[in-house]
Each structure stands twice: as C-alpha cells, then as structure tokens.
Scaffold this motif. Sequence first.
Motif, short mmCIF file in Angstrom:
data_model
loop_
_atom_site.label_atom_id
_atom_site.label_comp_id
_atom_site.label_asym_id
_atom_site.label_seq_id
_atom_site.Cartn_x
_atom_site.Cartn_y
_atom_site.Cartn_z
N PRO A 1 -12.32 22.86 0.89
CA PRO A 1 -10.74 22.72 0.75
C PRO A 1 -10.33 21.58 1.76
O PRO A 1 -10.86 21.46 2.93
N VAL A 2 -9.13 20.83 1.49
CA VAL A 2 -9.01 19.78 2.37
C VAL A 2 -7.40 19.60 2.32
O VAL A 2 -6.61 19.86 1.19
N PHE A 3 -6.84 20.05 3.55
CA PHE A 3 -5.22 19.93 3.76
C PHE A 3 -4.99 18.51 4.28
O PHE A 3 -5.26 17.84 5.08
N SER A 4 -4.13 18.03 3.53
CA SER A 4 -3.46 16.35 3.46
C SER A 4 -2.07 16.51 3.32
O SER A 4 -1.25 17.24 2.67
N THR A 5 -1.61 15.42 4.11
CA THR A 5 -0.05 15.27 3.99
C THR A 5 0.30 13.69 3.83
O THR A 5 -0.71 12.95 3.85
N ALA A 6 1.50 13.41 3.65
CA ALA A 6 1.82 11.92 3.44
C ALA A 6 1.70 11.21 4.69
O ALA A 6 1.66 11.98 5.63
N PRO A 7 1.59 9.96 4.68
CA PRO A 7 1.53 9.15 5.95
C PRO A 7 2.69 9.37 7.04
O PRO A 7 3.88 9.36 6.68
N GLY A 8 2.10 9.80 8.27
CA GLY A 8 3.36 10.14 9.35
C GLY A 8 3.59 11.41 9.59
O GLY A 8 4.21 11.75 10.59
N ALA B 1 8.37 12.65 8.74
CA ALA B 1 8.43 11.81 7.48
C ALA B 1 9.27 10.68 7.74
O ALA B 1 10.59 10.91 8.03
N ARG B 2 9.10 9.51 7.48
CA ARG B 2 9.67 8.25 7.78
C ARG B 2 10.74 7.83 6.28
O ARG B 2 9.92 7.90 5.11
N LEU B 3 11.76 7.97 6.66
CA LEU B 3 12.75 7.62 5.48
C LEU B 3 13.33 6.02 5.77
O LEU B 3 13.09 5.48 6.87
N ALA B 4 14.50 5.82 5.05
CA ALA B 4 15.03 4.52 5.34
C ALA B 4 16.01 4.47 6.38
O ALA B 4 16.73 5.64 6.81
N ASP B 5 16.46 3.20 6.78
CA ASP B 5 17.17 3.11 7.89
C ASP B 5 17.21 3.75 9.09
O ASP B 5 18.16 4.45 9.79
N GLY B 6 15.85 3.97 9.50
CA GLY B 6 15.72 4.93 10.83
C GLY B 6 15.68 6.19 10.84
O GLY B 6 15.79 6.93 11.82
N TRP B 7 15.77 6.94 9.42
CA TRP B 7 15.95 8.44 9.42
C TRP B 7 14.68 8.82 9.39
O TRP B 7 13.59 8.22 8.60
#
Length: 345
Positions: A99-106, A162-168
């Motif tokens: 089993p592998v637990f992975s997430t989105a970058p950051g 989680a990195r979003l747009a405009d510094g959010w």
Amino acid sequence: MNTPKWSMQRKALVLAVVGGLLLPFTVSAQTNTQSGSSSARERALEQRVDQLQQELEQLKTEIQAQHAATEQATAQAAQASAAAQKVAQTQTAAAPAAPVFSTAPGIKVALHGFINATVFHQDRSFIFGNGQNAEYPVPGPSGSLSGGDVRNTRFWLDFSGARLADGWTGGGRIEMDFFGGFNGAGAFSQQQAIPRLRQAYLDLDHPGSGTQIRVGQQWEFMFPLDNVPVSLAHVAFPLGFATGMVGWRFPGVAVMQALNPGTTGVKWRLDLGAFEGSWSGPGNNVNFLTAGNAGFKPQLEARLRAQGQDWVAYAVAHYSRIDLRGVGGTAPTPIKSSFDSTGFE
C-alpha cells in the motif's frame, strides 16, 4: 769521416721508408677497431629491439585476454540481471502490491486520534445513551447494566499546504468518533459501533492578507476552543464535557481576518460566521424538518479575539431567530410563532 755520415743518412732513410710502409697498416688497424665497436653496438641495439618486440607481443596477448574476460563477465552480468528482473516480475505478479499513501505536490497530511475504552456499571438508564454515552439519569425505576465501551475512540486527519492561485493555500480537517446513533439489535450490535462525523471543513488561507475562510461543519464561535480545559472530563461524553461552555458543531461559513498581520505584540482578529439553524422540533424532525431550518434562518455570530504571548481573550455575540411553526408553518405554536435567540460570551 764520410762513412759515418752516410751511415747516419742511410739509417734515417731506412727508418722513413719503414715508417711510410707501416703507416697504412696503422690507419687500417684503427679503422678496423672503430668498425668493430660500431658492429657491436648495432648488434646490441638489434637485440634490444627484438626484446621490446617480444614484450609488446606479450602485452598484446595479455590485453586481448583481459578484453575477452571482460566481455564474458559483462555477458554473464547481463544474463544474471535479466534473470533477476524476471524473478522480481514473477514475485510482483504473485504477491499483492504494497500500500502506498500519496498526496498532491505540497500537501501535508497529519493523522491524530486516540483510543478510549471504558468499563462501566450503572443502576439507572441515561439520557442520550447508556455506557460511555451517559449524561443525565432518566427518572424512574432503577436497573442494572454493566459492560465495556470503546465508542469514544476518535481520529482525525488534518490537511494543509495545497497551493492555489494568487497566494491562497488550502487545507482542512475530517474528524469522527463512533457515537453514530443506535446500531440496532442482535447478538453483536454492541460490538459494531457506527461512525459519527464530528467535523469536516475546508480552509482557505491567504497569509499575505491574514485572511482565512472556513467552509463546512465546525465548532461555532460560542464554543471556546481556545480555552477548553486540558482534562479527560472534557472529552465527549464524560459528565464534565460541557460544563461552563455554550455551543456546538454546525455546518456553516466563517471568515477570520487578522487585524494587524505581520506586527509584533498582541495579535488582533475579527471573526464573522453564519451557521445552520438549531432548534429541535416542533413537529416531525426527520430529514431536518425542524424550526432551526425553517426559512433558512442561520445563526449569526461575531467574535473579537486578542492573543498575547501566553494569554488569549475574546468576546462573542450570537443572534438567531427561531420559527416555532416549523417547516411549512403548520405546527401549532404556544404563545407566539417565533422568538429571538441572543447570546454573549
């Protein structure tokens, strides 16, 4: 007198002739000696050249042997690698994948929780439930009940980064325990507790402006998360849980704005929130048909918060309007059809 003089002249002449005759032989002897020395050096050089050629041929033979050995070792290594890959593929196909637990970058995920086990004995039934769910005794005859309870076991996941747009940036929490209502009858109903959702919300943060937006089920502002006593009595459902506290968890939207971001000293913050209405009844409470949801009249709250190095202070105001006629306005009302709910903490 003339005879000795002539004799001396004859001797000198004889010596001159003899010297003249011997001169070529002397020159020839010297030449032969030099020629013999040159021939000896040439023979020595030829012997050295022959020796170097032999050594070169021997070196070539050794290099060719090493090259052949290297090619053979490379071929053997390639065969061994292919065989190992084939074995690994066979084993991978035969065994289940790990089993592998992975997430989105950051994104960071943190698991928290605890296991809570209780052994109990009671001589009366309780409101909300018996065992670990006991709060207030029900008036009436006594009755003995004993057992073990693990429904207060709780776990939660915190997400962040989680990195979003405009510094959010985005984050959130999912939290649950096992007080999810009655789990029916049967020989094993006590051992099959039902999960209960406690919190589930999404956070949107903008560090540059000090703004945080929270959407989802969360504690309202009247519940003082900042100063809940560090005590096992304040873990649901012990009797001391809600002592001195007002509020509960509701779906809603909260906006928290830092008033002096980036400064030192006391941190000031203003929080505004709108949460789902709360009133049990009147009428049929199935599918949220309660007065708390009639006409969607939310609970409105505001909180001013100040935090120092080792202290926190806040003030909270609450307002909501309750429609006692319920959903559809058909439930009978006692004296008036609605009333206002206000609170300050």
